[in-house]
Design a protein around this motif. Structure first.
Motif, mmCIF file in Angstrom:
data_model
loop_
_atom_site.group_PDB
_atom_site.id
_atom_site.type_symbol
_atom_site.label_atom_id
_atom_site.label_comp_id
_atom_site.label_asym_id
_atom_site.label_seq_id
_atom_site.Cartn_x
_atom_site.Cartn_y
_atom_site.Cartn_z
ATOM 1 N N GLN A 17 0.811 -1.230 0.000
ATOM 2 C CA GLN A 17 0.000 0.000 0.000
ATOM 3 C C GLN A 17 0.840 1.274 0.000
ATOM 4 O OE1 GLN A 17 -0.532 -2.211 2.920
ATOM 5 N NE2 GLN A 17 -1.791 -3.489 1.596
ATOM 6 N N ILE A 18 2.111 1.167 0.384
ATOM 7 C CA ILE A 18 2.927 2.364 0.581
ATOM 8 C C ILE A 18 4.152 2.316 -0.331
ATOM 9 C CG2 ILE A 18 4.202 3.743 2.283
ATOM 10 C CD1 ILE A 18 2.526 2.421 4.461
ATOM 11 N N PRO A 19 4.458 3.417 -1.042
ATOM 12 C CA PRO A 19 5.638 3.414 -1.919
ATOM 13 C C PRO A 19 6.944 3.285 -1.142
ATOM 14 C CG PRO A 19 4.666 5.609 -1.798
ATOM 15 C CD PRO A 19 3.718 4.686 -1.112
ATOM 16 N N MET A 20 7.936 2.680 -1.806
ATOM 17 C CA MET A 20 9.248 2.462 -1.195
ATOM 18 C C MET A 20 10.271 3.417 -1.805
ATOM 19 S SD MET A 20 9.347 -1.689 -1.471
ATOM 20 C CE MET A 20 8.866 -1.653 -3.196
ATOM 21 N N PHE A 86 5.375 11.660 -4.296
ATOM 22 C CA PHE A 86 4.514 10.991 -3.319
ATOM 23 C C PHE A 86 3.588 12.000 -2.633
ATOM 24 C CE2 PHE A 86 8.879 9.186 -3.220
ATOM 25 C CZ PHE A 86 8.623 8.066 -4.004
ATOM 26 N N PRO A 87 2.586 12.466 -3.359
ATOM 27 C CA PRO A 87 1.690 13.488 -2.796
ATOM 28 C C PRO A 87 0.926 13.004 -1.557
ATOM 29 C CG PRO A 87 0.832 12.629 -4.877
ATOM 30 C CD PRO A 87 2.223 12.119 -4.750
ATOM 31 N N GLY A 88 0.802 11.688 -1.393
ATOM 32 C CA GLY A 88 0.132 11.164 -0.208
ATOM 33 C C GLY A 88 0.961 11.306 1.054
ATOM 34 N N ARG A 89 2.260 11.604 0.892
ATOM 35 C CA ARG A 89 3.196 11.866 1.988
ATOM 36 C C ARG A 89 3.250 10.716 3.013
ATOM 37 N NH1 ARG A 89 4.099 18.340 2.466
ATOM 38 N NH2 ARG A 89 3.232 18.856 0.435
ATOM 39 N N LYS A 90 3.284 9.518 2.484
ATOM 40 C CA LYS A 90 3.487 8.336 3.321
ATOM 41 C C LYS A 90 4.415 7.398 2.551
ATOM 42 C CE LYS A 90 0.045 6.505 5.639
ATOM 43 N NZ LYS A 90 -1.143 5.709 6.045
ATOM 44 N N VAL A 116 6.723 8.368 7.840
ATOM 45 C CA VAL A 116 7.835 7.566 7.330
ATOM 46 C C VAL A 116 7.973 6.263 8.105
ATOM 47 C CG1 VAL A 116 10.318 7.506 6.850
ATOM 48 C CG2 VAL A 116 9.060 9.673 6.651
ATOM 49 N N PHE A 117 8.110 5.173 7.345
ATOM 50 C CA PHE A 117 8.416 3.864 7.908
ATOM 51 C C PHE A 117 9.818 3.477 7.419
ATOM 52 C CE2 PHE A 117 3.893 4.268 7.352
ATOM 53 C CZ PHE A 117 3.344 3.761 8.525
#
Length: 354
Positions: A17-20, A86-90, A116-117
């Protein structure tokens, strides 16, 4: 918002679900990376050399100060690029060991509102995962057969029927012969090939047999991991037989419209094995667009190679299957019948997931 350190298992789940984002240099990223990741280097290739040299000569503090001196003027550019991408900022971030570069990138992006993860252990942890994944035991069924028997087509038809497949040639961007790279993208690096292979294997259900095409140890310039190759040699091999006419027609449909200069270059690459006369005959036939002639010529060489290759397969585990004159649907049904005889009539991968 403070960054969250995540384990490999958490990472494998979250990345859906989240870009790397890979914080390593562009050269490191080109060599290999986690498939699907974007590259936002904290230090570029040249800067990394400078900092690395300083670290060896004067220690960590001097290297750290130099690193900030080099990258500091670009902080705002990195932030703007991340906001654009990454406009979703995650995001998930990683570097080589999950250390300073990913920490700096995490800090920079937190400053502009990112959640941030950060992968604990970084890319090194991921590489441990891929190294182990390609060396696990598998239930395999190998589709063999001489050149032109349509093994790749059958593999894809089996996939359409809901069967699990491992497309080694698709992952390697190469069809295995001297002609195998024509018209395909460049092959990945050895390390990236292992990453891509591991990702394909990880997506499979281990309790269900997986179909794979028979391959030599090398696919183009890439080498299959030893354990996987050993398992391919030890499992059931279905040796497909077809008439020479069918084989030649299939090869002509795949290669007949490719550029003549590429076909001729491929012939010349195996000139020592073909001999001078046969090489020239094949080249002449290609130039004359006499596909039947040059293909028939080369099949003499490739058939001998395949027959020799069969000797490495474990005795008693080869099933000869003549598919001459049969439709694709009939061919697939016969393959599935053999699978059910050897592995039991179990549901396919799609059924098991529903």
């Amino acid at each position: 918002m403070a960054e969250q350190l995540i384990s490999l298992d958490q990472f494998l789940s979250l990345r859906e679900q989240i870009p790397m984002v890979d914080a390593r240099s562009e050269g490191e990223f080109a060599q290999s990376h986690i498939p699907g990741a974007f590259n936002l280097p904290i230090l570029n290739d040249q800067e990394r050399i400078v900092v690395g040299t300083l670290y060896k000569q004067k220690g960590a503090e001097a290297a750290t100060l130099k690193g900030f001196e080099l990258v500091g003027p670009r902080f705002h550019q990195i932030q703007k690029e991340a906001i654009r991408l990454f406009p979703g900022r995650k995001i998930i971030v990683y570097c080589w060991r999950g250390g300073m570069r990913s920490q700096i990138l995490s800090w920079l992006l937190e400053m502009v509102g990112f959640e941030v993860f950060r992968l604990k252990g970084g890319y090194k942890t991921y590489r441990t995962f891929t190294f182990e994944e390609v060396r696990k035991d598998r239930k395999l069924i190998v589709i063999g057969g001489k050149t032109g028997t349509g093994k790749t087509v059958l593999l894809q038809k089996l996939k359409e029927k809901g069967e699990q497949i491992l497309d080694l040639e698709g992952i390697a961007n190469h069809k295995g012969s001297s002609f195998g790279g024509i018209g395909l993208p460049p092959q990945p690096t050895v390390e990236q090939f292992e990453n891509l292979l591991a990702e394909s294997l990880h997506a499979l259900i281990p309790t269900i047999p997986t179909w794979v095409e028979n391959e030599s140890r090398k696919i183009g310039r890439l080498i299959l991991p030893d354990r996987l190759f050993e398992q391919m040699s030890d499992c059931l091999l279905i040796d497909i037989q077809k008439s020479n006419q069918e084989r030649i027609a299939h090869i002509a449909s795949e290669y007949g419209n490719l550029p003549q200069e590429d076909l001729i270059a491929a012939v010349k690459r195996i000139q020592k094995r073909l001999g001078g006369l046969r090489t020239q005959q094949a080249i002449d036939a290609i130039q004359e667009q006499n596909h039947e002639s040059w293909i028939s010529n080369l099949l003499i060489y490739y058939d001998k190679t395949y027959e020799f290759d069969l000797t490495r397969h474990e005795a008693g585990k080869t099933h000869i299957l003549d598919l001459s004159g049969k439709t694709l649907a009939e061919q697939v049904e016969l393959l599935l019948k053999i699978k059910n005889q050897h592995h039991g009539n179990k549901t396919n991968a799609i059924d098991r997931m529903e």
